[in-house]
Design an enzyme around this catalytic site. Structure first.
Site, PDB file in Angstrom:
ATOM      1  N   ASN A   1       0.866  -1.178   0.000  1.00 16.68           N
ATOM      2  CA  ASN A   1       0.000   0.000   0.000  1.00 16.68           C
ATOM      3  C   ASN A   1       0.903   1.228   0.000  1.00 16.68           C
ATOM      4  O   ASN A   1       1.607   1.495   0.979  1.00 16.68           O
ATOM      5  CB  ASN A   1      -0.886  -0.019   1.246  1.00 16.68           C
ATOM      6  CG  ASN A   1      -1.808   1.185   1.325  1.00 16.68           C
ATOM      7  OD1 ASN A   1      -1.765   2.084   0.480  1.00 16.68           O
ATOM      8  ND2 ASN A   1      -2.657   1.215   2.341  1.00 16.68           N
ATOM      9  N   VAL A   2       0.898   1.989  -1.098  1.00 12.88           N
ATOM     10  CA  VAL A   2       1.807   3.131  -1.205  1.00 12.88           C
ATOM     11  C   VAL A   2       1.474   4.232  -0.207  1.00 12.88           C
ATOM     12  O   VAL A   2       2.293   5.144   0.009  1.00 12.88           O
ATOM     13  CB  VAL A   2       1.820   3.704  -2.640  1.00 12.88           C
ATOM     14  CG1 VAL A   2       2.369   2.690  -3.622  1.00 12.88           C
ATOM     15  CG2 VAL A   2       0.437   4.206  -3.058  1.00 12.88           C
TER      16      VAL A   2
ATOM     17  N   TYR B   1      -8.734  14.257  -9.226  1.00 12.89           N
ATOM     18  CA  TYR B   1      -7.771  13.551 -10.077  1.00 12.89           C
ATOM     19  C   TYR B   1      -6.845  14.540 -10.791  1.00 12.89           C
ATOM     20  O   TYR B   1      -5.626  14.356 -10.845  1.00 12.89           O
ATOM     21  CB  TYR B   1      -8.539  12.710 -11.093  1.00 12.89           C
ATOM     22  CG  TYR B   1      -7.690  11.787 -11.936  1.00 12.89           C
ATOM     23  CD1 TYR B   1      -7.138  10.632 -11.394  1.00 12.89           C
ATOM     24  CD2 TYR B   1      -7.456  12.066 -13.287  1.00 12.89           C
ATOM     25  CE1 TYR B   1      -6.371   9.771 -12.163  1.00 12.89           C
ATOM     26  CE2 TYR B   1      -6.688  11.219 -14.066  1.00 12.89           C
ATOM     27  CZ  TYR B   1      -6.157  10.071 -13.500  1.00 12.89           C
ATOM     28  OH  TYR B   1      -5.389   9.227 -14.270  1.00 12.89           O
ATOM     29  N   ALA B   2      -7.425  15.622 -11.317  1.00  9.62           N
ATOM     30  CA  ALA B   2      -6.630  16.629 -12.018  1.00  9.62           C
ATOM     31  C   ALA B   2      -5.624  17.278 -11.081  1.00  9.62           C
ATOM     32  O   ALA B   2      -4.477  17.545 -11.465  1.00  9.62           O
ATOM     33  CB  ALA B   2      -7.543  17.685 -12.631  1.00  9.62           C
ATOM     34  N   ALA B   3      -6.040  17.529  -9.845  1.00 13.72           N
ATOM     35  CA  ALA B   3      -5.137  18.139  -8.863  1.00 13.72           C
ATOM     36  C   ALA B   3      -3.931  17.244  -8.613  1.00 13.72           C
ATOM     37  O   ALA B   3      -2.799  17.724  -8.523  1.00 13.72           O
ATOM     38  CB  ALA B   3      -5.885  18.409  -7.562  1.00 13.72           C
TER      39      ALA B   3
ATOM     40  N   SER C   1      -1.289  12.536 -16.439  1.00 15.03           N
ATOM     41  CA  SER C   1      -2.421  12.348 -17.342  1.00 15.03           C
ATOM     42  C   SER C   1      -2.636  13.643 -18.100  1.00 15.03           C
ATOM     43  O   SER C   1      -2.242  14.722 -17.629  1.00 15.03           O
ATOM     44  CB  SER C   1      -3.689  11.998 -16.547  1.00 15.03           C
ATOM     45  OG  SER C   1      -4.850  12.109 -17.355  1.00 15.03           O
TER      46      SER C   1
ATOM     47  N   LYS D   1      -2.737  14.818 -10.632  1.00 11.69           N
ATOM     48  CA  LYS D   1      -1.931  14.601 -11.838  1.00 11.69           C
ATOM     49  C   LYS D   1      -1.170  15.864 -12.240  1.00 11.69           C
ATOM     50  O   LYS D   1      -0.074  15.783 -12.811  1.00 11.69           O
ATOM     51  CB  LYS D   1      -2.806  14.090 -12.982  1.00 11.69           C
ATOM     52  CG  LYS D   1      -3.406  12.706 -12.709  1.00 11.69           C
ATOM     53  CD  LYS D   1      -2.317  11.693 -12.355  1.00 11.69           C
ATOM     54  CE  LYS D   1      -2.851  10.304 -12.128  1.00 11.69           C
ATOM     55  NZ  LYS D   1      -1.788   9.326 -11.810  1.00 11.69           N
TER      56      LYS D   1
ATOM     57  N   ASN E   1       3.119   4.346 -10.664  1.00 14.72           N
ATOM     58  CA  ASN E   1       1.947   4.141 -11.515  1.00 14.72           C
ATOM     59  C   ASN E   1       0.651   3.974 -10.720  1.00 14.72           C
ATOM     60  O   ASN E   1      -0.430   4.194 -11.262  1.00 14.72           O
ATOM     61  CB  ASN E   1       2.158   2.910 -12.404  1.00 14.72           C
ATOM     62  CG  ASN E   1       0.927   2.543 -13.198  1.00 14.72           C
ATOM     63  OD1 ASN E   1       0.549   3.228 -14.142  1.00 14.72           O
ATOM     64  ND2 ASN E   1       0.267   1.457 -12.798  1.00 14.72           N
TER      65      ASN E   1
END
Length: 244
Positions: free
Chosen positions: A58-59, A150-152, A137, A154, A85
């Protein structure tokens, strides 16, 4: 291309991550640590490839990450390649997004990358070289509706990577840090989308198709190999021309 390299790939159980593990293994890496929470899928990888070691990790667990990297150093004395990843999505419009949806995505996609890199970078710097590749992404460079969290993350990993490219080489170490920003890619996450949506994705892409995991894995292979030793701090878009 990866002869004798010690590699780590997080999120290695399926999709892009699995393809990167397989590509690295086929390119004669000394060992590829496939890290994921999906132990069953990784066990299959380990059976198929003699140079793949499956690790349930678990990262977000900093202590587990630290122990994992310490064990690699004990066994091999170095880490040559890290591919960050592992990632998740919890999409929602901003007025409907819950705090938990926000926190979960930032914890895995941003803090998880920080945890892994913080553990590995000093090892690379001590050995004098290494390649850190983080999956961003096109959403991280150009945004998307319903993906604020998600955008924040990436976009955040791109910013961190630029800083790392300067920080990790400041004492002369040849430690490189780069990002890959995929576009629409055929993965287990997209395979079950309605055909109408898939066709829309293809129509928005100049090359008129979705990417394959191999397209992304080949980019990671290039950045991991000695063919890219003068490339650092960059974001490689592999998107079929989606964002130009």
């Amino acid at each position: 291309m990866l002869n004798n390299k010690v590699c780590i790939v997080t999120g290695g159980a399926q999709g892009i991550g699995r393809c990167i593990v397989e590509t690295f293994a086929n390119q004669q890496a000394e060992v590829v640590y496939a890290c994921d929470m999906n132990a069953a899928a990784m066990a299959e990888l380990e059976k198929t490839y003699k140079n793949v070691k499956a690790i349930e990790l678990n990262v977000c667990d900093r202590e587990s990450v630290s122990r994992f990297v310490d064990n690699i150093v004990k066994d091999y004395g170095r880490v040559d390649v890290l591919v960050n990843n592992a990632g998740i999505t919890r999409d929602n419009l901003i007025d409907k997004m819950t705090e938990n949806e926000w926190d979960m995505v930032l914890d895995v996609n941003l803090k998880g990358v920080f945890n892994m890199t913080q553990a590995v970078a000093p090892v690379m710097m001590a050995s004098g070289a290494g390649s850190i590749i983080t999956m961003s992404s096109v959403v991280g460079t150009d945004g998307n509706i319903g993906q604020s969290n998600y955008a924040a993350t990436k976009g955040g990993v791109i910013a961190m990577t630029k800083g790392w490219a300067k920080e990790f080489s400041r004492k002369g170490a040849q430690v490189r840090a780069n990002c890959i920003a995929p576009g629409f890619v055929e993965t287990p996450l997209t395979v079950n989308l309605p055909e109408k949506i898939l066709e829309y994705m293809k129509s928005k892409t100049p090359l008129q198709r979705m990417g394959k995991p191999e397209d992304i894995a080949n980019g990671a292979l290039f950045l991991a190999s000695d063919n890219s030793t003068f490339i650092t701090g960059q974001t490689l878009k592999i998107d079929g021309g989606l964002v130009i």
